[in-house]
Each structure stands twice: as structure tokens, then as C-alpha cells.
Design an enzyme around this catalytic site. Structure first.
Site, short mmCIF file in Angstrom:
data_model
loop_
_atom_site.label_atom_id
_atom_site.label_comp_id
_atom_site.label_asym_id
_atom_site.label_seq_id
_atom_site.Cartn_x
_atom_site.Cartn_y
_atom_site.Cartn_z
N ASP A 67 1.05 -1.08 0.04
CA ASP A 67 0.01 0.01 0.13
C ASP A 67 1.01 1.10 -0.02
OD1 ASP A 67 0.90 -0.50 2.42
OD2 ASP A 67 -0.99 -0.91 3.43
N HIS A 138 -7.46 -4.75 9.86
CA HIS A 138 -7.16 -4.56 8.50
C HIS A 138 -6.03 -5.27 8.12
CE1 HIS A 138 -4.79 -0.85 9.62
NE2 HIS A 138 -4.01 -1.69 9.52
N GLU A 143 -9.89 -1.62 5.23
CA GLU A 143 -10.32 -1.33 6.61
C GLU A 143 -11.73 -2.16 6.76
OE1 GLU A 143 -8.70 -0.18 8.79
OE2 GLU A 143 -7.86 2.03 8.11
C1 F6R Z 1 1.27 -1.61 6.21
C2 F6R Z 1 0.02 -2.28 6.26
C3 F6R Z 1 -0.70 -2.36 7.64
C4 F6R Z 1 -0.01 -2.70 8.75
C5 F6R Z 1 -0.78 -2.53 9.82
C6 F6R Z 1 -0.20 -2.95 11.25
O1 F6R Z 1 1.86 -1.85 4.93
O2 F6R Z 1 -0.45 -2.68 5.16
O3 F6R Z 1 -1.82 -3.20 7.44
O4 F6R Z 1 0.61 -4.02 8.42
O5 F6R Z 1 -1.41 -1.49 10.18
O6 F6R Z 1 0.83 -2.10 11.40
P1 F6R Z 1 1.96 -2.12 12.47
O7 F6R Z 1 2.78 -3.13 12.26
O8 F6R Z 1 2.57 -0.90 12.61
O9 F6R Z 1 1.17 -2.60 13.91
#
Ligand code: F6R
Length: 261
Positions: A67, A138, A143
Site C-alpha cells: 500500500d 485490517h 479497513e
Molecule cells: C502496512 C500495512 C498495514 C500494517 C498494519 C499493522 O503496509 O499494510 O496493514 O501492517 O497497520 O501495522 P503495525 O505493524 O505498525 O502494527
């Protein structure tokens, strides 16, 4: 789904790096899907270490990001392209032209999203996709209420995700973009092997809902139950809400022959 509960996030990172090293070992020209955020950072550090210390080469690997924010230039320090370069690919021998990310500053975002899905297919599809999971369940930036069949497209971030990500923007939610371009859930499910990483107690509830709850658009990660080869690597803290934790420990932990390795 294979649920691997490790004593520490560091132990999980070694397993993630093993999966990627195996994929590259089988086919040097493999296609790796990369997530940003905190969850994969230890795994990325382990891959950098292996590249430096053991010569693990990424010269023929193609990498696709999950993303990208919309409204941040690709060179902005908190764009996901900048993030992954800083945290991983700048420290490997992956050629710059082999790093692909959704074009969040395209004039025609819808066309750029379609082109991104096409580029993944043209590269031969993703061999190993690394995922984190949001507190709201997500994956990518799909979302709750995202279509389980969605493809790469423009999405609006929830307030919760913008609050969570404000830590990368000096704690100022107003600096966090409101929109992103993300691989769809259908795009993610096309990967041949998906490895989801979750550490810490804030991830215990979404992990349990994703793994043991019903498949629902309200928990986008629950769509992974439909995939034939998913490995979920969690530390003890992220495993506490799993009803079948003992079963997973018994089945998957410390087994050199587990399916992915
Ligand atoms: C990042 C992404 C998000 C994260 C998720 C968890 O490229 O696609 O889905 O993997 O928000 O974020 P962290 O690892 O920072 O808790």
C-alpha cells in the site's frame, strides 16, 4: 492456517526470514510482497543481516509493496516507498527498478491501481506476501467493510488507523493522509503463501478474530481463512486471546517439518 506462537518477536522474525530465504533459494527470481509498519521490522533486519553476513542475494527478486498513502509524494520520508527503502531495500542488493509500489500521486489513481494489479500478474504473481494486521483487523489498508474480493484501489483510512499511524508523523494526526492506495483483499489472497506477523497484546484480539472468528468483511484479515497456505507468526502476547493456543503450540511450534519450512 498454521499458527506459530513464538517466545519472542525475535524468534518469529527468524522464521519469517527463513520463509523468504527458502523462496529465494528455490527460485532466485521470486516475487516478494512487502508490508510496512512496525510488525515486519525485526524480520527485515534479519534479512539485511543474512544479506550482509551470508550473501543472501535479492538481485533477481521483484518486490511489491502492499500500500501507499495518497497525497504524499513518493520521496516524502513517511511515504511507504521511502519507509521500505530506509528499513529494508536500500540495505540489500535489490535493484531499485525491482521495487514496486502503488502510485499514490498519480493523476489518475483508478488507472494506476489497475496498472499495479497488472504489474503483479506480469511479474508472475507474489510467491510470499508479508502482512501485519491492524487493531481493527485490517490487512493492507483494507479497513472493516472492505470487499473480500477487492482489488487494488483507493481507500479512506479510519480514524483509528490514522491515530495509530500518527506516531510516524510526530504524533500529529493532522499530518496523516486520509486516503491510501492499497492492494485489495482479493489481490492479497492471490499470493501463493501469506505470512502474517503480529506481536504484542494490542494485536491479541484482532489475531483471534482473524484466525478463529467468522469470515467477515468487518474483520478483513479473517478472509485469510479462505487461503490454502497462510502462516500466522505471533508472540506470546499476541496469542493470548486464541482459544486453541495449546493446540497450535503442540502442532506447529518447534517442528522442523512444518509445512512452510
Ligand atoms: C502496512 C500495512 C498495514 C500494517 C498494519 C499493522 O503496509 O499494510 O496493514 O501492517 O497497520 O501495522 P503495525 O505493524 O505498525 O502494527
Amino acid at each position: 492456517m498454521e499458527i506459530v506462537i513464538t517466545d519472542t518477536p525475535e524468534a518469529g522474525a527468524v522464521l519469517v526470514a527463513d520463509v523468504i530465504e527458502r523462496a529465494i533459494g528455490r527460485d532466485r527470481a521470486s516475487v516478494i510482497g512487502l508490508a510496512t509498519g512496525s510488525s515486519p521490522l525485526l524480520s527485515y533486519r534479519e534479512l539485511i543481516r543474512r544479506h550482509r553476513d551470508t550473501g543472501l542475494s535479492f538481485a533477481d527478486v521483484e518486490a511489491f509493496l502492499l500500500d501507499e498513502y495518497v497525497g504524499l509524494h513518493a520521496d516524502h520520508p513517511e511515504s511507504y516507498r521511502s519507509f521500505i527503502k530506509r528499513e529494508l531495500t536500500d540495505h540489500l542488493d535489490l535493484p531499485g527498478s525491482n521495487l514496486h509500489s502503488p502510485d499514490g500521486s498519480a493523476a489518475d489513481l483508478a488507472a494506476a491501481a489497475v496498472a499495479y494489479d497488472r504489474a503483479i500478474v506480469d511479474a508472475g504473481g507474489v510467491d510470499v506476501q508479508i502482512l501485519g494486521i491492524g487493531r481493527d483487523g485490517h490487512i493492507g489498508f483494507n479497513e472493516p467493510s472492505s470487499s473480500l474480493g477487492s482489488r487494488t484501489r483507493l481507500k479512506t483510512l479510519t480514524e483509528e488507523t490514522r491515530i495509530d499511524n500518527s506516531r510516524f508523523f510526530d504524533g500529529d494526526i493532522d499530518q496523516v493522509p486520509r486516503h491510501c492506495m492499497t492492494q485489495g483483499i482479493g489481490t492479497i489472497l492471490d499470493a501463493r503463501h501469506i505470512v502474517m506477523i503480529a506481536n504484542g497484546d494490542a494485536k491479541a484480539k484482532p489475531v483471534a478474530l482473524a484466525v478463529e472468528g467468522p469470515i467477515t468483511a468487518m474483520v478483513p484479515a479473517s478472509a485469510l481463512q479462505l487461503h490454502p497456505h497462510v502462516t500466522v507468526i505471533v508472540d506470546e502476547a499476541a496469542s493470548v486471546a486464541l482459544t486453541h493456543a495449546d493446540y497450535y503450540r503442540h502442532t506447529y511450534r518447534n517442528k522442523p517439518s512444518w509445512q512452510t519450512l
